[in-house]
Design a protein around this motif. Sequence first.
Motif, PDB file in Angstrom:
ATOM      1  N   CYS A  99       4.147 -28.494 -14.125  1.00 49.72           N
ATOM      2  CA  CYS A  99       3.856 -27.637 -12.971  1.00 49.72           C
ATOM      3  C   CYS A  99       4.421 -28.265 -11.695  1.00 49.72           C
ATOM      4  CB  CYS A  99       2.352 -27.435 -12.851  1.00 49.72           C
ATOM      5  SG  CYS A  99       1.855 -26.352 -11.517  1.00 49.72           S
ATOM      6  N   ALA A 100       4.217 -29.556 -11.521  1.00 52.92           N
ATOM      7  CA  ALA A 100       4.741 -30.245 -10.339  1.00 52.92           C
ATOM      8  C   ALA A 100       6.263 -30.188 -10.321  1.00 52.92           C
ATOM      9  CB  ALA A 100       4.262 -31.694 -10.320  1.00 52.92           C
ATOM     10  N   ARG A 101       6.866 -30.366 -11.475  1.00 54.09           N
ATOM     11  CA  ARG A 101       8.329 -30.321 -11.546  1.00 54.09           C
ATOM     12  C   ARG A 101       8.853 -28.924 -11.220  1.00 54.09           C
ATOM     13  NH1 ARG A 101      10.149 -31.873 -17.058  1.00 54.09           N
ATOM     14  NH2 ARG A 101       9.903 -29.675 -17.449  1.00 54.09           N
ATOM     15  N   LEU A 102       8.232 -27.897 -11.773  1.00 54.67           N
ATOM     16  CA  LEU A 102       8.691 -26.523 -11.539  1.00 54.67           C
ATOM     17  C   LEU A 102       8.474 -26.064 -10.101  1.00 54.67           C
ATOM     18  CD1 LEU A 102       7.546 -24.831 -14.859  1.00 54.67           C
ATOM     19  CD2 LEU A 102       9.896 -25.270 -14.117  1.00 54.67           C
ATOM     20  N   ASN A 127       7.240 -36.163  -7.488  1.00 54.75           N
ATOM     21  CA  ASN A 127       7.870 -37.354  -6.930  1.00 54.75           C
ATOM     22  C   ASN A 127       8.333 -38.244  -8.091  1.00 54.75           C
ATOM     23  OD1 ASN A 127       5.752 -39.148  -7.772  1.00 54.75           O
ATOM     24  ND2 ASN A 127       4.537 -38.370  -6.070  1.00 54.75           N
ATOM     25  N   GLN A 128       9.051 -39.263  -7.782  1.00 57.68           N
ATOM     26  CA  GLN A 128       9.634 -40.109  -8.818  1.00 57.68           C
ATOM     27  C   GLN A 128       8.797 -41.351  -9.131  1.00 57.68           C
ATOM     28  OE1 GLN A 128      12.232 -38.937 -10.560  1.00 57.68           O
ATOM     29  NE2 GLN A 128      11.964 -37.140  -9.256  1.00 57.68           N
ATOM     30  N   TRP A 165       3.907 -40.824 -14.929  1.00 59.91           N
ATOM     31  CA  TRP A 165       3.848 -40.216 -13.593  1.00 59.91           C
ATOM     32  C   TRP A 165       2.396 -40.070 -13.117  1.00 59.91           C
ATOM     33  CZ3 TRP A 165       1.746 -35.270 -12.723  1.00 59.91           C
ATOM     34  CH2 TRP A 165       1.897 -34.781 -11.433  1.00 59.91           C
ATOM     35  N   ALA A 166       1.528 -39.555 -13.987  1.00 61.33           N
ATOM     36  CA  ALA A 166       0.131 -39.317 -13.604  1.00 61.33           C
ATOM     37  C   ALA A 166      -0.597 -40.625 -13.293  1.00 61.33           C
ATOM     38  CB  ALA A 166      -0.589 -38.547 -14.704  1.00 61.33           C
ATOM     39  N   LEU A 167      -0.320 -41.660 -14.046  1.00 62.41           N
ATOM     40  CA  LEU A 167      -0.931 -42.963 -13.767  1.00 62.41           C
ATOM     41  C   LEU A 167      -0.446 -43.529 -12.437  1.00 62.41           C
ATOM     42  CD1 LEU A 167      -0.730 -44.559 -17.310  1.00 62.41           C
ATOM     43  CD2 LEU A 167      -2.827 -44.243 -15.982  1.00 62.41           C
ATOM     44  N   ALA A 168       0.842 -43.455 -12.206  1.00 65.21           N
ATOM     45  CA  ALA A 168       1.420 -43.997 -10.977  1.00 65.21           C
ATOM     46  C   ALA A 168       0.909 -43.282  -9.738  1.00 65.21           C
ATOM     47  CB  ALA A 168       2.947 -43.916 -11.031  1.00 65.21           C
ATOM     48  N   ASN A 169       0.551 -42.029  -9.878  1.00 63.59           N
ATOM     49  CA  ASN A 169       0.106 -41.239  -8.734  1.00 63.59           C
ATOM     50  C   ASN A 169      -1.407 -41.089  -8.644  1.00 63.59           C
ATOM     51  OD1 ASN A 169       2.620 -40.240  -7.313  1.00 63.59           O
ATOM     52  ND2 ASN A 169       3.099 -39.866  -9.461  1.00 63.59           N
ATOM     53  N   GLY A 170      -2.134 -41.801  -9.484  1.00 61.44           N
ATOM     54  CA  GLY A 170      -3.588 -41.791  -9.414  1.00 61.44           C
ATOM     55  C   GLY A 170      -4.239 -40.507  -9.894  1.00 61.44           C
ATOM     56  N   TYR A 180      -4.895 -34.071  -8.798  1.00 59.79           N
ATOM     57  CA  TYR A 180      -3.555 -33.463  -8.780  1.00 59.79           C
ATOM     58  C   TYR A 180      -3.340 -32.699  -7.482  1.00 59.79           C
ATOM     59  CZ  TYR A 180       0.192 -30.195  -9.908  1.00 59.79           C
ATOM     60  OH  TYR A 180       1.339 -29.448  -9.871  1.00 59.79           O
ATOM     61  N   SER A 181      -4.334 -31.903  -7.080  1.00 60.28           N
ATOM     62  CA  SER A 181      -4.184 -31.083  -5.872  1.00 60.28           C
ATOM     63  C   SER A 181      -4.087 -31.942  -4.617  1.00 60.28           C
ATOM     64  CB  SER A 181      -5.352 -30.095  -5.745  1.00 60.28           C
ATOM     65  OG  SER A 181      -6.547 -30.777  -5.376  1.00 60.28           O
ATOM     66  N   GLN A 182      -4.681 -33.117  -4.629  1.00 59.94           N
ATOM     67  CA  GLN A 182      -4.651 -33.999  -3.471  1.00 59.94           C
ATOM     68  C   GLN A 182      -3.392 -34.860  -3.397  1.00 59.94           C
ATOM     69  OE1 GLN A 182      -7.163 -33.989  -1.005  1.00 59.94           O
ATOM     70  NE2 GLN A 182      -7.513 -32.128  -2.156  1.00 59.94           N
ATOM     71  N   ARG A 183      -2.710 -35.040  -4.518  1.00 57.99           N
ATOM     72  CA  ARG A 183      -1.607 -36.004  -4.561  1.00 57.99           C
ATOM     73  C   ARG A 183      -0.231 -35.385  -4.770  1.00 57.99           C
ATOM     74  NH1 ARG A 183      -6.264 -38.483  -6.514  1.00 57.99           N
ATOM     75  NH2 ARG A 183      -6.603 -40.557  -5.678  1.00 57.99           N
ATOM     76  N   THR A 184      -0.164 -34.071  -4.894  1.00 57.35           N
ATOM     77  CA  THR A 184       1.158 -33.446  -5.063  1.00 57.35           C
ATOM     78  C   THR A 184       1.425 -32.514  -3.904  1.00 57.35           C
ATOM     79  OG1 THR A 184       0.275 -31.654  -6.423  1.00 57.35           O
ATOM     80  CG2 THR A 184       1.199 -33.592  -7.552  1.00 57.35           C
TER      81      THR A 184
END
Length: 84
Positions: free
Chosen positions: A14-17, A22-23, A47-52, A80-84
Amino acid sequence: PVKRHQLVTALYRCARLSNRLNQNTTSLAGYNDSRTVPTVARDAFSWALANGIVSGSADKNLMPNGNITRAQFAVILYRYSQRT
């Protein structure tokens, strides 16, 4: 039931689409059960671990094939909603 790796992979896609991916990534090697992460979900978990968005357990497990509770689902969606 939803497996942890299924939700993480869906959010990653979903984040990619939506061009909000982010990388930031991290290695899964420090987790005891990192080999049990399905191949299709490895990038998503990194990705999910790196972004909390998700975290491992206190005993250094990711539990990618475990079912998640409604409460865990809600927390992951909130992060997810707070970090993307």
